[in-house]
Scaffold this active site. Structure first.
Site, short mmCIF file in Angstrom:
data_model
loop_
_atom_site.label_atom_id
_atom_site.label_comp_id
_atom_site.label_asym_id
_atom_site.label_seq_id
_atom_site.Cartn_x
_atom_site.Cartn_y
_atom_site.Cartn_z
N GLU A 1 -5.80 4.05 7.58
CA GLU A 1 -5.32 3.48 6.32
C GLU A 1 -5.29 1.96 6.37
O GLU A 1 -5.61 1.30 5.38
CB GLU A 1 -3.94 4.03 5.96
CG GLU A 1 -3.47 3.62 4.58
CD GLU A 1 -4.44 3.99 3.46
OE1 GLU A 1 -4.59 3.19 2.52
OE2 GLU A 1 -5.06 5.08 3.53
N GLU B 1 -10.74 -2.50 1.26
CA GLU B 1 -10.49 -2.65 -0.18
C GLU B 1 -10.10 -4.08 -0.52
O GLU B 1 -10.58 -4.64 -1.51
CB GLU B 1 -9.39 -1.69 -0.62
CG GLU B 1 -9.83 -0.24 -0.63
CD GLU B 1 -8.73 0.71 -1.04
OE1 GLU B 1 -7.57 0.27 -1.21
OE2 GLU B 1 -9.03 1.91 -1.18
N GLU C 1 0.83 -1.21 0.00
CA GLU C 1 0.00 0.00 0.00
C GLU C 1 0.86 1.26 0.00
O GLU C 1 1.46 1.62 1.02
CB GLU C 1 -0.93 0.01 1.22
CG GLU C 1 -1.88 -1.18 1.28
CD GLU C 1 -2.89 -1.20 0.14
OE1 GLU C 1 -3.23 -0.13 -0.40
OE2 GLU C 1 -3.33 -2.31 -0.21
#
Length: 130
Positions: free
Chosen positions: A77, A84, A36
């Protein structure tokens, strides 16, 4: 459905559970850093801001807020990336609910970054610009 009410991977208790949980958490941090870009960027931001918060002559409460804000963006995050990944694992097809889930995760991070700016901006303004 097999009728199980909880994961068959559960069952460890005590110290073994804590050791396993620590391993899973470290695996999650490593995966976030490896996969990420946003997590890497926020990690760099936190790496700059946390020592600065310790160094600046502010009150203990201000210091705690200045440290909590960048840590909160990292937490957000991690959760956003988990959402996601779960959505993408379920299906890569475009679906309004998948978009909604991803957009809400993104919105959470936006609010986290606004919080970071407000906390740091407010404290720095109060000490150095007012």
């Amino acid at each position: 459905m097999t009728g199980h009410t909880e994961s068959p991977f559960k069952g460890k208790t005590g110290l073994r559970r804590l050791i396993n949980a620590l391993g899973y958490s470290l695996d999650g941090l490593a995966a976030a850093f490896r996969h990420e870009a946003a997590f890497r960027q926020l990690s760099l931001l936190a790496a700059a801001l946390l020592p600065l918060a310790i160094w600046l002559p502010v009150t203990p409460i201000e210091r705690a807020l200045m440290m909590a804000a960048p840590l909160a963006t990292l937490i957000i995050e991690l959760l956003n990336s988990a959402i996601e990944a779960a959505v993408d694992h379920t299906s890569l097809d475009r679906h309004p609910l998948a978009k909604r889930a991803k957009d809400m995760g993104s919105a959470a991070q936006l609010l986290g970054l606004i919080n970071l700016a407000v906390v740091w901006g407010g404290i720095l303004y109060g000490h150095y610009l007012a």
